[in-house]
Design a protein around this motif. Sequence first.
Motif, PDB file in Angstrom:
ATOM      1  N   ASP A  71      40.638  37.742  36.990  1.00 29.18           N
ATOM      2  CA  ASP A  71      39.739  38.610  37.223  1.00 29.18           C
ATOM      3  C   ASP A  71      39.910  39.951  37.833  1.00 29.18           C
ATOM      4  O   ASP A  71      40.098  40.048  39.127  1.00 29.18           O
ATOM      5  CB  ASP A  71      38.732  37.680  38.138  1.00 29.18           C
ATOM      6  CG  ASP A  71      37.190  38.695  38.384  1.00 29.18           C
ATOM      7  OD1 ASP A  71      37.044  39.781  37.390  1.00 29.18           O
ATOM      8  OD2 ASP A  71      36.452  38.220  39.147  1.00 29.18           O
ATOM      9  N   ALA A  72      40.097  40.990  37.102  1.00 25.49           N
ATOM     10  CA  ALA A  72      40.336  42.201  37.524  1.00 25.49           C
ATOM     11  C   ALA A  72      39.595  42.873  38.614  1.00 25.49           C
ATOM     12  O   ALA A  72      39.917  43.555  39.320  1.00 25.49           O
ATOM     13  CB  ALA A  72      40.770  43.326  36.218  1.00 25.49           C
ATOM     14  N   ASP A  73      38.308  42.441  38.544  1.00 26.40           N
ATOM     15  CA  ASP A  73      37.265  43.106  39.277  1.00 26.40           C
ATOM     16  C   ASP A  73      37.263  42.588  40.685  1.00 26.40           C
ATOM     17  O   ASP A  73      36.816  43.162  41.658  1.00 26.40           O
ATOM     18  CB  ASP A  73      35.706  42.871  38.870  1.00 26.40           C
ATOM     19  CG  ASP A  73      35.724  43.420  37.646  1.00 26.40           C
ATOM     20  OD1 ASP A  73      36.266  44.660  37.106  1.00 26.40           O
ATOM     21  OD2 ASP A  73      34.546  42.873  36.768  1.00 26.40           O
ATOM     22  N   SER A  74      38.002  41.420  40.998  1.00 23.97           N
ATOM     23  CA  SER A  74      38.289  40.718  42.267  1.00 23.97           C
ATOM     24  C   SER A  74      39.427  41.377  42.817  1.00 23.97           C
ATOM     25  O   SER A  74      39.713  41.009  44.079  1.00 23.97           O
ATOM     26  CB  SER A  74      38.437  39.261  42.211  1.00 23.97           C
ATOM     27  OG  SER A  74      39.478  38.963  41.334  1.00 23.97           O
ATOM     28  N   ASP A 100      41.287  44.184  44.978  1.00 22.97           N
ATOM     29  CA  ASP A 100      41.227  45.437  45.410  1.00 22.97           C
ATOM     30  C   ASP A 100      42.026  46.453  45.363  1.00 22.97           C
ATOM     31  O   ASP A 100      41.551  47.622  45.268  1.00 22.97           O
ATOM     32  CB  ASP A 100      40.938  44.782  47.077  1.00 22.97           C
ATOM     33  CG  ASP A 100      39.824  44.127  47.671  1.00 22.97           C
ATOM     34  OD1 ASP A 100      38.725  43.913  46.619  1.00 22.97           O
ATOM     35  OD2 ASP A 100      40.035  43.173  48.341  1.00 22.97           O
ATOM     36  N   LEU A 122      44.976  47.312  42.745  1.00 25.98           N
ATOM     37  CA  LEU A 122      45.507  46.912  41.608  1.00 25.98           C
ATOM     38  C   LEU A 122      46.801  47.212  41.630  1.00 25.98           C
ATOM     39  O   LEU A 122      47.780  46.492  40.970  1.00 25.98           O
ATOM     40  CB  LEU A 122      44.700  47.683  40.335  1.00 25.98           C
ATOM     41  CG  LEU A 122      45.165  47.048  38.934  1.00 25.98           C
ATOM     42  CD1 LEU A 122      44.975  45.648  38.697  1.00 25.98           C
ATOM     43  CD2 LEU A 122      44.485  48.011  37.776  1.00 25.98           C
TER      44      LEU A 122
END
Length: 285
Positions: free
Chosen positions: A23-26, A28, A30
């Motif tokens: 889950d890339a959105d999770s 912080d 990258l």
Amino acid sequence: MLGSFTEADDAVQEAWLRLARSDADSIDNLRGWLTTVVGRVCLNALRSRAARREEPVDDRLPDPVVTRPDEAPGPEQEAVLADSVGLALLLVLDTLTPPERLAFVLHDLFGVAFDEIAPMVGRSVDASRQLASRARRRVRGAAAAGAADATEPVTGVDRARQRAVVEAFFAAARGGDFEGLLAVLDPDVVLRADIGTLATPAGVAAAAGVRRGAHQVARNALMFANPASVLHPALVNGTTGVVVTVDGRPAAVMAFTVTGGRITEIDAWSGQDRLRHLDLPVLGD
């Protein structure tokens, strides 16, 4: 980190696959996440390589970066290329343990903090700092040992002179001129040759392994000279080199270190199995 185009590509692809499953959105940070994943993949690759290595280290050279002379970067960029992917550094890195190599490359070459490196190698921050310190001492020791051969940045005139020495080497080899070879070879010249797992009968480079001394290297050059081969000038890891073709197909890549008008080092990659993984430029006649 790996000295291999194929393994580097595999490491990057593995990192992207892991990112696609996450889950890339999770995430912080990258950049930090990707650095950690790629670092761990590289660490596993280095450990696997060490465990399965059957051939002597001297028989395997890191993959070279090959560019056409007319596509070469400017002097400043060329110096950066030579420092970052130079064969001397990559050979020293091959003597380090996988954790030492990871810690040194990430911290000293890419500025990654030790608190980020520590989880990758499974050590404390202080222990990770010690890994990099040990690696740094070995790299500096190797650099100090070769300091006598250090030269000023290469200019266009210097490059032309080096190219002339390399051309004289090949002319003597093809002409069976042993004395001519000795004239362009430093008495302590070192030849390192990597033919991969499958040698070809092209006869353009060398038998695998290391040859030392002008007489040994000259005899090797006479033995493997091929009048049917075509030489294409190139820069190999920022140094004077050639790509050799036979019947229009790449048969060898060779890099030459020229100091004081004589060849002090030759690095050769040959054999179709070895060359097919390299990123070679499109060559003209």
